[in-house]
Scaffold this motif. Structure first.
Motif, PDB file in Angstrom:
ATOM      1  N   SER B 138      36.909  16.024  52.651  1.00  0.00           N
ATOM      2  CA  SER B 138      37.500  16.986  51.663  1.00  0.00           C
ATOM      3  C   SER B 138      37.249  18.383  52.306  1.00  0.00           C
ATOM      4  O   SER B 138      38.255  19.293  52.094  1.00  0.00           O
ATOM      5  CB  SER B 138      37.217  16.508  50.463  1.00  0.00           C
ATOM      6  OG  SER B 138      37.069  17.947  49.834  1.00  0.00           O
ATOM      7  N   GLU B 141      39.257  19.232  55.362  1.00  0.00           N
ATOM      8  CA  GLU B 141      40.861  19.099  55.056  1.00  0.00           C
ATOM      9  C   GLU B 141      40.919  20.755  54.495  1.00  0.00           C
ATOM     10  O   GLU B 141      41.913  21.376  54.841  1.00  0.00           O
ATOM     11  CB  GLU B 141      41.218  18.303  53.960  1.00  0.00           C
ATOM     12  CG  GLU B 141      41.709  17.007  54.362  1.00  0.00           C
ATOM     13  CD  GLU B 141      42.675  16.501  53.533  1.00  0.00           C
ATOM     14  OE1 GLU B 141      42.847  16.606  52.337  1.00  0.00           O
ATOM     15  OE2 GLU B 141      43.813  15.914  54.206  1.00  0.00           O
ATOM     16  N   GLU B 142      40.110  21.309  53.857  1.00  0.00           N
ATOM     17  CA  GLU B 142      39.956  22.383  52.885  1.00  0.00           C
ATOM     18  C   GLU B 142      40.139  23.567  54.216  1.00  0.00           C
ATOM     19  O   GLU B 142      40.687  24.524  54.109  1.00  0.00           O
ATOM     20  CB  GLU B 142      39.048  22.930  52.109  1.00  0.00           C
ATOM     21  CG  GLU B 142      39.311  22.019  50.857  1.00  0.00           C
ATOM     22  CD  GLU B 142      38.186  22.083  49.896  1.00  0.00           C
ATOM     23  OE1 GLU B 142      38.073  21.168  48.755  1.00  0.00           O
ATOM     24  OE2 GLU B 142      37.119  22.757  50.110  1.00  0.00           O
ATOM     25  N   VAL B 145      43.143  24.107  56.270  1.00  0.00           N
ATOM     26  CA  VAL B 145      43.959  25.089  55.486  1.00  0.00           C
ATOM     27  C   VAL B 145      43.525  26.505  55.725  1.00  0.00           C
ATOM     28  O   VAL B 145      44.392  27.676  56.193  1.00  0.00           O
ATOM     29  CB  VAL B 145      44.121  24.807  54.138  1.00  0.00           C
ATOM     30  CG1 VAL B 145      45.128  25.831  53.519  1.00  0.00           C
ATOM     31  CG2 VAL B 145      44.681  23.349  53.897  1.00  0.00           C
ATOM     32  N   GLN B 146      42.409  26.697  55.541  1.00  0.00           N
ATOM     33  CA  GLN B 146      41.761  27.975  55.604  1.00  0.00           C
ATOM     34  C   GLN B 146      41.850  28.659  56.874  1.00  0.00           C
ATOM     35  O   GLN B 146      42.299  29.758  57.122  1.00  0.00           O
ATOM     36  CB  GLN B 146      40.227  27.906  55.133  1.00  0.00           C
ATOM     37  CG  GLN B 146      39.706  28.915  54.537  1.00  0.00           C
ATOM     38  CD  GLN B 146      38.169  28.573  54.143  1.00  0.00           C
ATOM     39  OE1 GLN B 146      37.791  27.348  54.061  1.00  0.00           O
ATOM     40  NE2 GLN B 146      37.108  29.569  53.879  1.00  0.00           N
ATOM     41  N   LEU B 148      44.224  28.288  58.740  1.00  0.00           N
ATOM     42  CA  LEU B 148      45.662  28.720  59.183  1.00  0.00           C
ATOM     43  C   LEU B 148      46.020  30.209  58.780  1.00  0.00           C
ATOM     44  O   LEU B 148      47.043  30.853  59.254  1.00  0.00           O
ATOM     45  CB  LEU B 148      46.650  27.610  58.435  1.00  0.00           C
ATOM     46  CG  LEU B 148      46.675  26.443  59.129  1.00  0.00           C
ATOM     47  CD1 LEU B 148      47.568  25.520  58.086  1.00  0.00           C
ATOM     48  CD2 LEU B 148      47.206  26.486  60.422  1.00  0.00           C
ATOM     49  N   ASP B 149      44.862  30.726  58.047  1.00  0.00           N
ATOM     50  CA  ASP B 149      45.275  32.048  57.633  1.00  0.00           C
ATOM     51  C   ASP B 149      46.750  32.398  56.994  1.00  0.00           C
ATOM     52  O   ASP B 149      47.358  33.126  57.381  1.00  0.00           O
ATOM     53  CB  ASP B 149      45.140  33.130  58.818  1.00  0.00           C
ATOM     54  CG  ASP B 149      44.613  34.394  58.318  1.00  0.00           C
ATOM     55  OD1 ASP B 149      44.008  34.757  57.291  1.00  0.00           O
ATOM     56  OD2 ASP B 149      44.449  35.243  59.429  1.00  0.00           O
ATOM     57  N   LEU B 150      46.886  31.650  56.136  1.00  0.00           N
ATOM     58  CA  LEU B 150      48.264  31.503  55.440  1.00  0.00           C
ATOM     59  C   LEU B 150      48.517  32.649  54.739  1.00  0.00           C
ATOM     60  O   LEU B 150      49.731  32.731  54.313  1.00  0.00           O
ATOM     61  CB  LEU B 150      48.135  30.419  54.389  1.00  0.00           C
ATOM     62  CG  LEU B 150      47.837  28.781  54.809  1.00  0.00           C
ATOM     63  CD1 LEU B 150      47.721  28.007  53.835  1.00  0.00           C
ATOM     64  CD2 LEU B 150      49.214  28.638  55.683  1.00  0.00           C
ATOM     65  N   TYR B 151      47.809  33.632  54.381  1.00  0.00           N
ATOM     66  CA  TYR B 151      48.268  34.466  53.474  1.00  0.00           C
ATOM     67  C   TYR B 151      48.547  35.725  54.575  1.00  0.00           C
ATOM     68  O   TYR B 151      49.053  36.822  53.836  1.00  0.00           O
ATOM     69  CB  TYR B 151      47.140  35.086  52.462  1.00  0.00           C
ATOM     70  CG  TYR B 151      46.829  34.056  51.507  1.00  0.00           C
ATOM     71  CD1 TYR B 151      47.748  33.047  50.976  1.00  0.00           C
ATOM     72  CD2 TYR B 151      45.536  33.591  51.235  1.00  0.00           C
ATOM     73  CE1 TYR B 151      47.401  32.048  50.144  1.00  0.00           C
ATOM     74  CE2 TYR B 151      45.025  32.786  50.345  1.00  0.00           C
ATOM     75  CZ  TYR B 151      46.018  31.788  50.034  1.00  0.00           C
ATOM     76  OH  TYR B 151      45.742  30.582  49.195  1.00  0.00           O
TER      77      TYR B 151
END
Lengths: 279, 159
Positions: B138, B141-142, B145-146, B148-151
């Motif tokens: 888990s 997975e987090e 995402v982290q 990817l620097d999504l923001y």
């Protein structure tokens, strides 16, 4: 008094009342709609097309309070020439406005239920009007949870309001950042990790999610894991919005037009193609 | 025989769900309670990893320090979270600093004792490994995402 425009294709000149800097690349423009008959009515989640004359037009979510019709508030991040021009304008300057367009957050459906708001980055912008409405009619809703993820502590939007909401006893608000220095005392990690900490009744919760698409996919997975049905998960999506009225087709996502059928969708409508890379 | 307070705290963690009485008792027998003040380190990078922690109250930060850029907080963990798998995986050294962010109560487990029990009883070993793996998965997975620097605006993101 200037009559309100009715032709959705014609931009209406509107003047900037003030500008506030939110972060290094994001600013909030407050537009003066007090001279407009009836002000500017909109529903939380809707967007406008803002036109920087001679440069171009972009879709921008409305971030202000829907009950304040004398002002229209847009929070804009600089991502290109048009947004750079819009955020670089001075108070008193004029820009072109078309709208409001699109669907809205399901605030009526959420009445009498728990509400879970999941926002990532700039995704807080279209959710802020919904938060205003919910807090204004707080007794109409059961538990209200807001979880918000930002890149760093410096990128947190509307930090004064977040502090204010956090101080309320009738709202649970949690903020996380992707990375921070040791001077940060809050949570570090992805926003979906905060969903696990929120207390709600999954059988009676309406979730409203907005953020980068990958974040929303992971958020939906977590909401489903927590037991919230797809029919009670709503997302605000982003595509290449141009005409705003479902004619040009630039924003088509599967079988829907994001500008007209969205941007707020019930998840079960998007689910068949939400994570398909071909769409 | 385990400490009754350890057993009580352990029973309140997600780790205890479905563990079974015999396995629960074995795990509880390896644990004790510790309290950390804000700023205190539960573990230091490079130190021999002979324990792992279950957070009962409070929260901790996982940190990496770099002399040039300072300390980066990579993740925070709170109530119910497990901290540390290095006790199970060679070279058995902590890879991050773990620092209490507030008054923090933890269950500490003796990794060496736990390993012995896990090796002697495959059912117990599998039960513990599966729980740790679920948590590690888990977090992986987090972190994906982290990472990817999504923001960031799309063009500024990492590939």
């Amino acid at each position: 008094m200037t009559p309100a425009r009715t032709d959705p294709w014609v931009p209406e000149p509107i003047s900037i009342k003030r500008i506030a800097r939110e972060s290094a690349d994001t600013a909030t423009l407050v537009l003066d709609t007090s001279e407009r008959p009836g002000g500017f009515a909109f529903k939380p989640g809707q967007f406008n097309m803002l036109y920087a004359f001679g440069i171009g037009e972009v879709p921008i979510s409305i971030s202000g309070d829907p009950s304040d019709t004398g002002e229209l508030v847009h929070t804009i991040r600089v991502v290109g020439k048009v947004t750079e021009a819009l955020t670089g304008m001075a108070p008193g300057s004029t820009l072109g406005l078309r709208g409001p367009f699109g669907t809205h957050w399901p605030l009526e459906e959420a009445r009498g239920r728990d509400v879970l708001i999941v926002a990532g980055g700039l995704g807080l912008v279209p959710l802020r009007p919904a938060i205003y409405e919910i807090l204004k009619n707080r007794s109409a809703y059961k538990r209200v949870n807001i979880v918000y993820g930002a890149r760093t502590p410096q990128d947190i939007l509307f930090s004064n309001e977040i502090s204010e909401w956090r101080g309320r006893l009738d709202v649970s608000l949690r903020v996380t950042v992707d990375s921070a220095g040791s001077d940060w005392f809050g949570h570090v990690g992805v926003v979906t990790s905060l969903v696990k900490l929120a207390r709600f009744d999954p059988e009676a919760t309406v979730a409203m999610v907005c953020g980068p698409e990958i974040m929303m996919r992971f958020a939906v997975r977590e909401l489903e894991t927590q037991g919230i049905a797809d029919e009670r998960i709503y997302l605000s999506t982003e595509r290449n919005l141009q005409c705003g009225v479902g004619l040009c087709g630039h924003c088509q996502h599967g079988n829907v037009f994001v500008c007209k059928d969205g941007p707020v969708f019930r998840y079960d409508r998007l689910a068949p193609f939400f994570s398909k890379r071909e769409v | 025989m385990s400490d009754p307070m350890v057993a009580l705290w352990l029973s309140e963690t997600p780790c205890a769900v479905g563990l079974g009485e015999k396995n629960f008792e074995k795990l509880a027998s390896c644990g004790w309670i510790e309290h950390f003040q804000p700023g205190a380190f539960l573990a230091r990078e490079g130190q021999k990893a002979s324990t792992f922690f279950l957070i009962h109250g409070g929260s901790v930060a996982l940190e990496l320090h770099d002399a040039a850029t300072g300390t980066a907080m990579t993740e925070t963990l709170g109530v119910g979270d497990a901290v540390g798998v290095s006790w199970l995986v060679p070279p058995h050294r902590y890879h991050v600093d773990v620092r209490a962010l507030e008054p923090t109560d933890v269950l500490v487990f003796d990794g060496d004792r736990l390993k012995e029990l896990m090796e002697a009883d495959a059912d117990f070993g599998f039960a513990i490994t599966r729980r740790l793996l679920a948590r590690v998965y888990s977090r992986l997975e987090e972190l994906r995402v982290q990472r990817l620097d999504l923001y960031q605006p799309a063009e500024g993101r990492r590939p």
